[in-house]
Write an enzyme that holds these catalytic residues in place. Sequence first.
Site, PDB file in Angstrom:
ATOM      1  N   LYS A   1       0.819  -1.194   0.000  1.00  0.00           N
ATOM      2  CA  LYS A   1       0.000   0.000   0.000  1.00  0.00           C
ATOM      3  C   LYS A   1       0.859   1.251   0.000  1.00  0.00           C
ATOM      4  O   LYS A   1       1.708   1.421   0.875  1.00  0.00           O
ATOM      5  CB  LYS A   1      -0.905  -0.008   1.232  1.00  0.00           C
ATOM      6  CG  LYS A   1      -1.847   1.162   1.301  1.00  0.00           C
ATOM      7  CD  LYS A   1      -2.716   1.031   2.530  1.00  0.00           C
ATOM      8  CE  LYS A   1      -3.657   2.205   2.635  1.00  0.00           C
ATOM      9  NZ  LYS A   1      -4.472   2.121   3.842  1.00  0.00           N
TER      10      LYS A   1
ATOM     11  N   GLY B   1      -7.468  -5.227   7.356  1.00  0.00           N
ATOM     12  CA  GLY B   1      -6.322  -4.883   6.528  1.00  0.00           C
ATOM     13  C   GLY B   1      -6.503  -3.519   5.881  1.00  0.00           C
ATOM     14  O   GLY B   1      -7.240  -2.663   6.383  1.00  0.00           O
ATOM     15  N   CYS B   2      -5.833  -3.308   4.766  1.00  0.00           N
ATOM     16  CA  CYS B   2      -5.947  -2.044   4.032  1.00  0.00           C
ATOM     17  C   CYS B   2      -7.408  -1.740   3.757  1.00  0.00           C
ATOM     18  O   CYS B   2      -8.127  -2.548   3.179  1.00  0.00           O
ATOM     19  CB  CYS B   2      -5.171  -2.138   2.722  1.00  0.00           C
ATOM     20  SG  CYS B   2      -5.431  -0.726   1.627  1.00  0.00           S
ATOM     21  N   PHE B   3      -7.860  -0.559   4.138  1.00  0.00           N
ATOM     22  CA  PHE B   3      -9.295  -0.282   4.066  1.00  0.00           C
ATOM     23  C   PHE B   3      -9.825   0.023   2.670  1.00  0.00           C
ATOM     24  O   PHE B   3     -11.033   0.045   2.452  1.00  0.00           O
ATOM     25  CB  PHE B   3      -9.717   0.821   5.040  1.00  0.00           C
ATOM     26  CG  PHE B   3      -8.874   2.076   5.098  1.00  0.00           C
ATOM     27  CD1 PHE B   3      -8.160   2.554   4.005  1.00  0.00           C
ATOM     28  CD2 PHE B   3      -8.801   2.806   6.289  1.00  0.00           C
ATOM     29  CE1 PHE B   3      -7.413   3.713   4.079  1.00  0.00           C
ATOM     30  CE2 PHE B   3      -8.053   3.980   6.383  1.00  0.00           C
ATOM     31  CZ  PHE B   3      -7.355   4.427   5.278  1.00  0.00           C
ATOM     32  N   TRP B   4      -8.958   0.216   1.688  1.00  0.00           N
ATOM     33  CA  TRP B   4      -9.435   0.546   0.343  1.00  0.00           C
ATOM     34  C   TRP B   4     -10.288  -0.562  -0.268  1.00  0.00           C
ATOM     35  O   TRP B   4     -11.417  -0.326  -0.696  1.00  0.00           O
ATOM     36  CB  TRP B   4      -8.251   0.841  -0.571  1.00  0.00           C
ATOM     37  CG  TRP B   4      -7.485   2.080  -0.233  1.00  0.00           C
ATOM     38  CD1 TRP B   4      -7.921   3.156   0.480  1.00  0.00           C
ATOM     39  CD2 TRP B   4      -6.134   2.374  -0.601  1.00  0.00           C
ATOM     40  NE1 TRP B   4      -6.934   4.094   0.582  1.00  0.00           N
ATOM     41  CE2 TRP B   4      -5.820   3.654  -0.070  1.00  0.00           C
ATOM     42  CE3 TRP B   4      -5.169   1.681  -1.323  1.00  0.00           C
ATOM     43  CZ2 TRP B   4      -4.579   4.247  -0.251  1.00  0.00           C
ATOM     44  CZ3 TRP B   4      -3.921   2.280  -1.507  1.00  0.00           C
ATOM     45  CH2 TRP B   4      -3.633   3.546  -0.969  1.00  0.00           C
TER      46      TRP B   4
END
Length: 252
Positions: free
Chosen positions: A32, A93-96
Amino acid sequence: MLRAAATTPLFLSTTTTTISPLLLLSSPFLTKPTKPISLTSSIKPIMSSFLNKLFSSQSPTPRSATTSSSSSATGPDTDIPSPGHQFAQFGAGCFWGVELAFQRVPGVTKTEVGYSQGGVDDPSYEDVCSGTTGHSEVIRVMYDVSVCGYERLLEVFWERHDPTTLNRQGNDVGTQYRSGIYYYTPEQEKAARESLEQHQKLLNRKIVTEILPAKKFYRAEEYHQQYLAKGGRFGFKQSAAKGCNDPIRCYG
């Protein structure tokens, strides 16, 4: 196509090599980025940023929960959902990519990405990435209870990440990427714990998902919001249409 220097720094080279965006998308080493990247950006602002960082004698110091703990940060989320709606909050995890998955769920009327479960008031992305504030990257979902049940949101949560990896999802490592279900009501807590028990029976590794009361939600910087639907890293928009089953490219 993206142009990159072959063997020398970009600002000294006269030789260029063509790199396919598809190759970048398929790289197993992608992690990220700290800020969105646009292929249409000019070289000038990139070089200006590089030089500023190279010669700057001062840089922001991330705040630490041990030195600036805030009672408001550790308190409950006091925001109020629209009539007939409820909030749900998840860390996966990565919120995207997780946000896009919830955007596609019928009955979900609003999604926001942000930071929660930490000890610092109003943290920045850089604060959270430092690993010193205790925050998790979370998605806050507002859903119409007459259309979407909480159980459906739990299904999306389990499907979207690996709940057996502690403080890690893929190449993203850090406490901010931990797996968590943050409940607003006793009913949500009960459903979350029962759901975890059922999913544990399907796995041969221990689930490390934390189940805790939802704390104050700090909305992330605007460029993080609906990041993939707006184009992500490479400017390729991904559908947020209800019921869409297209594969989600985590970073764009």
